[in-house]
Write an enzyme that holds these catalytic residues in place. Structure first.
Site: not given
Length: 295
Positions: A168, A181
């Site tokens: 990501s 995350y």
């Protein structure tokens, strides 16, 4: 010895110019794409979201076998049936990549039933969407186990020729409200960067890291950017298609969309105070306030 070092010093800038020109030419001329017809592809988190689209895309591009790992049997069954309808052999195994013993057990089962894996796609991930003070220890550990440590365990349990990591852009530019995350994805990025460098002397073994912007899946449902028309979320099928293209071109790193390169450059040259204002202006500081995605 002096002449040897002097020669290396003079040769180095020439090599750099050559590699930059070569990369520029490759962006213009159509590259030779890798044939996937003999590849056995394992996709973790393959039952839904980007994982399901990755399975479809690899099947569409002619992969020999698709193997799906995930935690929800219903989703795995549906995706497996869909891939088989496309004419590609497909198998699924219920496996939580955050569980080391389960990974090793299912890796053995894959080898016995399907054969060696030649392309491994680490796609499985979780996000809890909470601040550090609101996160409990179990949730934090779960994120690290699945998003980061799972890659170590899958790597040690399976033999393959190409490892792919669906990472990501938050690995490079973190946001509040997703500290578990962002931390796990930054660790994952370091893992892949180190692995990529370590494979320089290993012909035939390659690595690809994909760093997409916010993607419109149920995982990040509710996340809101201040200017959605300027920075629309990516479609999962687009991420899947570009990922398979990167694998076929043996591309080491892929940022999606290309405008994310600007973000990386800005983070390298601007002071933190200026970056803070950019994050506030774009809505990055509050984008997780409306988060209600799947954990």
């Amino acid at each position: 010895m002096i002449w040897k070092w002097l020669g290396a010093l003079l040769l180095f800038p020439v090599q750099m110019v050559y590699l930059v020109v070569k990369a520029a030419v490759c962006t213009v001329l159509p590259p030779k794409l890798r044939d996937l017809s003999g590849e056995n592809v394992l996709v973790t988190g393959g039952g839904r979201g980007i994982g399901r689209h990755l399975a479809r895309e690899f099947a569409k591009r002619g992969a020999k076998k698709i193997i799906l790992w995930g935690r929800t049997e219903k989703c795995l069954k549906e995706t497996t049936e869909e891939i088989r309808m496309m004419g590609t052999e497909c198998h699924y195994f219920i496996c939580d990549v955050g569980n080391r013993e389960e990974v090793y057990r299912q890796a053995k089962a894959v080898r016995e039933k399907v054969g060696d894996i030649t392309i491994l796609v680490n796609n499985a991930a979780v996000v809890h969407g909470k601040s550090l003070m609101d996160s409990d220890d179990d949730a934090l550990l779960k994120s690290q186990h699945i998003n980061t440590l799972g890659q170590f365990w899958v790597r040690q349990a399976l033999e393959y020729g190409h490892i792919v990591c669906l990472n990501s852009v938050l690995a490079l530019s973190a946001i509040p409200g997703a500290i578990d995350y962002c931390t796990s994805k930054a660790s994952s990025f370091a893992f892949m960067e180190s692995l990529t460098l370590g494979l320089l002397d290993c012909p035939g073994v390659n690595a690809t890291t994909v760093l997409p912007f916010h993607t419109s899946t149920e995982m990040f449902q509710g996340m809101r950017i201040r200017f959605p028309n300027l920075f629309p979320p990516l479609k999962p099928e687009t991420v899947a298609r570009r990922t398979v293209e990167a694998v076929r071109m043996n591309q080491a790193f892929l940022l999606l969309p290309w405008t994310m390169h600007v973000l990386v450059i800005l983070k390298s040259i601007l002071p933190q105070a200026a970056l803070d204002e950019i994050y506030k202006f774009s809505g990055s500081y509050t984008c997780m306030n409306t988060f209600k995605g799947r954990t």
